[in-house]
Design a protein around this motif. Structure first.
Motif, PDB file in Angstrom:
ATOM      1  N   VAL A  29       0.840  -1.201   0.000  1.00 48.51           N
ATOM      2  CA  VAL A  29       0.000   0.000   0.000  1.00 48.51           C
ATOM      3  C   VAL A  29       0.873   1.249   0.000  1.00 48.51           C
ATOM      4  CG1 VAL A  29      -1.627   1.357   1.387  1.00 48.51           C
ATOM      5  CG2 VAL A  29      -2.033  -1.077   1.027  1.00 48.51           C
ATOM      6  N   GLU A  30       1.897   1.268   0.831  1.00 49.80           N
ATOM      7  CA  GLU A  30       2.798   2.425   0.857  1.00 49.80           C
ATOM      8  C   GLU A  30       3.475   2.628  -0.497  1.00 49.80           C
ATOM      9  OE1 GLU A  30       5.381   1.752   4.231  1.00 49.80           O
ATOM     10  OE2 GLU A  30       4.118   3.056   5.453  1.00 49.80           O
ATOM     11  N   ARG A  33       0.914   3.899  -3.142  1.00 51.78           N
ATOM     12  CA  ARG A  33       0.515   5.302  -2.953  1.00 51.78           C
ATOM     13  C   ARG A  33       1.519   6.269  -3.556  1.00 51.78           C
ATOM     14  NH1 ARG A  33      -2.555   4.868   2.787  1.00 51.78           N
ATOM     15  NH2 ARG A  33      -4.517   4.158   1.889  1.00 51.78           N
ATOM     16  N   ARG A  34       2.757   5.830  -3.756  1.00 51.13           N
ATOM     17  CA  ARG A  34       3.744   6.666  -4.441  1.00 51.13           C
ATOM     18  C   ARG A  34       4.122   6.046  -5.800  1.00 51.13           C
ATOM     19  NH1 ARG A  34       6.642   3.534  -1.050  1.00 51.13           N
ATOM     20  NH2 ARG A  34       8.796   3.098  -1.534  1.00 51.13           N
ATOM     21  N   TRP A  35       3.175   5.360  -6.363  1.00 51.02           N
ATOM     22  CA  TRP A  35       3.296   4.610  -7.614  1.00 51.02           C
ATOM     23  C   TRP A  35       3.913   5.431  -8.736  1.00 51.02           C
ATOM     24  CZ3 TRP A  35       2.991  -0.237  -9.058  1.00 51.02           C
ATOM     25  CH2 TRP A  35       2.618  -0.586 -10.347  1.00 51.02           C
ATOM     26  N   ARG A  39      -1.854   4.454 -13.525  1.00 47.16           N
ATOM     27  CA  ARG A  39      -2.776   3.920 -12.509  1.00 47.16           C
ATOM     28  C   ARG A  39      -3.985   3.303 -13.193  1.00 47.16           C
ATOM     29  NH1 ARG A  39      -2.071   7.416  -7.089  1.00 47.16           N
ATOM     30  NH2 ARG A  39       0.176   7.474  -7.190  1.00 47.16           N
ATOM     31  N   LEU A  47      -4.154  -2.159  -5.301  1.00 48.28           N
ATOM     32  CA  LEU A  47      -4.344  -1.298  -4.140  1.00 48.28           C
ATOM     33  C   LEU A  47      -5.557  -1.749  -3.326  1.00 48.28           C
ATOM     34  CD1 LEU A  47      -3.532   1.155  -2.465  1.00 48.28           C
ATOM     35  CD2 LEU A  47      -4.897   2.568  -4.021  1.00 48.28           C
TER      36      LEU A  47
END
Length: 78
Positions: A29-30, A33-35, A39, A47
């Motif tokens: 997840v972390e 979130r900075r993928w 998306r 996610l």
């Protein structure tokens, strides 16, 4: 919510030669979130599945499989 360990850690290499070891749904997840990539559907599925694993709705193994699929789609697996 506690950390859900993946069956096998995932080694991700970013284009800047930065290596990340993703060992749990929380790590995933972390990272997501900075993928660094697009998306798309695989990203959104990964996610959601990782968040579901943290909530106990989905198994860490299924979240891991979705994360792997997203990494493969983006060409980030080491």
């Amino acid at each position: 919510m506690n950390d859900k360990r993946f069956p096998t850690p995932v080694r991700v290499i970013l284009k800047q030669s930065q290596e990340n070891i993703i060992a749990s749904a929380w790590d995933a997840v972390e990272f997501l979130r900075r993928w660094p990539g697009k998306r798309g559907i695989a990203y959104r599925r990964a996610l959601q599945h990782c968040l579901d694993a943290l909530d106990g709705i989905r198994s860490p193994k299924k979240a891991w499989a979705s994360f792997i699929a997203a990494m493969k789609e983006e060409g980030l697996l080491a």
